[in-house]
Design a protein around this motif. Structure first.
Motif, PDB file in Angstrom:
ATOM      1  N   UNK A 110       0.857  -1.193   0.000  1.00  0.00           N
ATOM      2  CA  UNK A 110       0.000   0.000   0.000  1.00  0.00           C
ATOM      3  C   UNK A 110       0.889   1.237   0.000  1.00  0.00           C
ATOM      4  N   UNK A 111       1.052   1.852  -1.144  1.00  0.00           N
ATOM      5  CA  UNK A 111       1.919   3.025  -1.260  1.00  0.00           C
ATOM      6  C   UNK A 111       1.181   4.299  -0.861  1.00  0.00           C
ATOM      7  N   UNK A 112       1.958   5.339  -0.537  1.00  0.00           N
ATOM      8  CA  UNK A 112       1.403   6.664  -0.205  1.00  0.00           C
ATOM      9  C   UNK A 112       0.349   6.576   0.896  1.00  0.00           C
ATOM     10  N   UNK A 113       0.626   5.748   1.894  1.00  0.00           N
ATOM     11  CA  UNK A 113      -0.292   5.562   3.006  1.00  0.00           C
ATOM     12  C   UNK A 113       0.358   6.018   4.310  1.00  0.00           C
ATOM     13  N   UNK A 114      -0.476   6.410   5.258  1.00  0.00           N
ATOM     14  CA  UNK A 114       0.010   6.924   6.540  1.00  0.00           C
ATOM     15  C   UNK A 114      -0.704   6.207   7.680  1.00  0.00           C
ATOM     16  N   UNK A 115       0.036   5.393   8.425  1.00  0.00           N
ATOM     17  CA  UNK A 115      -0.528   4.672   9.564  1.00  0.00           C
ATOM     18  C   UNK A 115      -0.636   5.630  10.747  1.00  0.00           C
ATOM     19  N   UNK A 119      -9.822   6.841   5.395  1.00  0.00           N
ATOM     20  CA  UNK A 119      -9.393   5.985   6.492  1.00  0.00           C
ATOM     21  C   UNK A 119      -9.653   4.527   6.135  1.00  0.00           C
ATOM     22  N   UNK A 120      -8.634   3.703   6.251  1.00  0.00           N
ATOM     23  CA  UNK A 120      -8.750   2.276   5.981  1.00  0.00           C
ATOM     24  C   UNK A 120      -8.407   1.494   7.246  1.00  0.00           C
ATOM     25  N   UNK A 121      -9.103   0.385   7.457  1.00  0.00           N
ATOM     26  CA  UNK A 121      -8.845  -0.487   8.596  1.00  0.00           C
ATOM     27  C   UNK A 121      -8.408  -1.848   8.071  1.00  0.00           C
ATOM     28  N   UNK A 122      -7.186  -2.244   8.407  1.00  0.00           N
ATOM     29  CA  UNK A 122      -6.650  -3.516   7.948  1.00  0.00           C
ATOM     30  C   UNK A 122      -6.472  -4.467   9.133  1.00  0.00           C
ATOM     31  N   UNK A 123      -7.343  -5.480   9.261  1.00  0.00           N
ATOM     32  CA  UNK A 123      -7.180  -6.451  10.348  1.00  0.00           C
ATOM     33  C   UNK A 123      -6.025  -7.403  10.045  1.00  0.00           C
ATOM     34  N   UNK A 124      -5.576  -8.097  11.050  1.00  0.00           N
ATOM     35  CA  UNK A 124      -4.499  -9.053  10.863  1.00  0.00           C
ATOM     36  C   UNK A 124      -4.221  -9.848  12.124  1.00  0.00           C
ATOM     37  N   UNK A 125      -3.311 -10.806  12.004  1.00  0.00           N
ATOM     38  CA  UNK A 125      -2.931 -11.630  13.141  1.00  0.00           C
ATOM     39  C   UNK A 125      -1.553 -11.248  13.684  1.00  0.00           C
ATOM     40  N   UNK A 126      -0.685 -10.757  12.795  1.00  0.00           N
ATOM     41  CA  UNK A 126       0.670 -10.368  13.195  1.00  0.00           C
ATOM     42  C   UNK A 126       0.938  -8.960  12.692  1.00  0.00           C
ATOM     43  N   UNK A 127       1.505  -8.101  13.539  1.00  0.00           N
ATOM     44  CA  UNK A 127       1.785  -6.720  13.177  1.00  0.00           C
ATOM     45  C   UNK A 127       3.229  -6.378  13.525  1.00  0.00           C
ATOM     46  N   UNK A 128       3.857  -5.607  12.644  1.00  0.00           N
ATOM     47  CA  UNK A 128       5.236  -5.169  12.873  1.00  0.00           C
ATOM     48  C   UNK A 128       5.274  -3.648  12.842  1.00  0.00           C
ATOM     49  N   UNK A 129       5.664  -3.055  13.937  1.00  0.00           N
ATOM     50  CA  UNK A 129       5.765  -1.600  14.030  1.00  0.00           C
ATOM     51  C   UNK A 129       7.170  -1.195  13.601  1.00  0.00           C
ATOM     52  N   UNK A 130       7.321  -0.836  12.331  1.00  0.00           N
ATOM     53  CA  UNK A 130       8.635  -0.479  11.798  1.00  0.00           C
ATOM     54  C   UNK A 130       8.671   0.925  11.247  1.00  0.00           C
ATOM     55  N   UNK A 131       8.054   1.856  11.960  1.00  0.00           N
ATOM     56  CA  UNK A 131       7.952   3.232  11.476  1.00  0.00           C
ATOM     57  C   UNK A 131       9.225   4.036  11.673  1.00  0.00           C
ATOM     58  N   UNK A 132      10.224   3.462  12.291  1.00  0.00           N
ATOM     59  CA  UNK A 132      11.530   4.082  12.497  1.00  0.00           C
ATOM     60  C   UNK A 132      11.503   5.111  13.623  1.00  0.00           C
ATOM     61  N   UNK A 133      12.494   4.987  14.480  1.00  0.00           N
ATOM     62  CA  UNK A 133      12.763   5.995  15.492  1.00  0.00           C
ATOM     63  C   UNK A 133      11.592   6.393  16.370  1.00  0.00           C
ATOM     64  N   UNK A 134      11.418   7.696  16.496  1.00  0.00           N
ATOM     65  CA  UNK A 134      10.412   8.229  17.410  1.00  0.00           C
ATOM     66  C   UNK A 134       8.988   7.888  16.981  1.00  0.00           C
ATOM     67  N   UNK A 135       8.767   7.649  15.698  1.00  0.00           N
ATOM     68  CA  UNK A 135       7.418   7.318  15.253  1.00  0.00           C
ATOM     69  C   UNK A 135       6.951   5.967  15.775  1.00  0.00           C
TER      70      UNK A 135
END
Length: 244
Positions: free
Chosen positions: A155-160, A183-199
């Motif tokens: 999903x390009x040009x998206x902002x979580x 606004x989009x809602x994406x359900x899932x079973x596994x999530x990775x928070x890789x927004x870098x640094x302070x984000x």
């Protein structure tokens, strides 16, 4: 290496009291496995990424018989001048390892990578995509292979902006704005928070996940590292004239 055993090596050399004094309320820990155990994975990654370099310099243990997958980039006139000046002073300079492909190759995922054209496009901070694909990043090393499997939906040009949780605190979905502001809602079973640094910390704070760090009484964990002011290695620079 010290970075893998930061706590134990610091304490063994300087003592626990010293560490507590210079870094109050620290949460410094050793890595969970040893450097020697990491070596096979480092080698696998460097071959896939296309690291360039020579077998010189203060190499780390375990790399005595290791060769970087690609040769170093051609020397520049400035680099040659620096090398000659450093050698005249008794030093032994060597090309720094990097992942700007010095020549074309096909990585372990079957992705064909073009060699650098040396057109100067990546001068400066280099925080933008390479026009030839020589500069290593996921767009030119791993994403093409992942898309080929059919298991990746990019999903390009998206902002979580938020992670949804259930009553137990477990993350169940991610909310993001698409390129049109929807606004989009994406359900899932596994999530990775890789927004870098302070984000990374910011997203968890705005989502109500974790116990925020309080620097006054040293409670909580979320955001503790950044609040302590622990960053990367400090850069040092010099300026002057080099003469042969």
């Amino acid at each position: 290496p010290w970075v893998h055993e930061m706590y134990s090596q610091t304490v063994n050399r300087y003592g626990e009291e010293f560490l507590n004094r210079v870094v109050p309320h620290h949460d410094i820990t050793d890595w969970p496995i040893t450097y020697e155990e990491y070596i096979p994975y480092y080698e696998q990654w460097e071959k896939m990424w296309g690291v360039c370099g020579t077998h010189e310099g203060p190499l780390l243990p375990g790399f005595l018989n290791y060769r970087y997958p690609l040769p170093p980039s051609p020397e520049t006139p400035v680099g040659i001048t620096f090398k000659n000046a450093a050698e005249a002073l008794g030093y032994h300079p060597f090309p720094v390892p990097h992942s700007l492909a010095s020549e074309g190759f096909v990585n372990s995922y079957g992705v064909a990578v073009q060699g650098c054209a040396y057109d100067g496009w990546c001068a400066g901070p280099c925080n933008y995509a390479c026009e030839t694909g020589a500069k290593a990043n996921t767009a030119f090393r791993t994403v093409p292979a992942a898309l080929e499997t059919g298991n990746l939906d990019l999903r390009l040009n998206s902002y979580v902006f938020r992670l949804d949780t259930d009553s137990s605190g477990k993350v169940t979905a991610v909310r993001y704005y698409d390129e049109k502001g929807n606004v989009n809602v994406q359900p899932g079973k596994v999530f990775f928070n890789g927004l870098w640094g302070y984000n990374i910390v910011r997203l968890m704070l705005t989502s109500g996940i974790g116990d925020p760090y309080n620097p006054v009484n040293a409670t909580g964990t979320l955001g503790r590292g950044p609040a302590m002011g622990v960053g990367g290695a400090q850069a040092r620079s010099v300026s002057g004239t080099l003469e042969n």
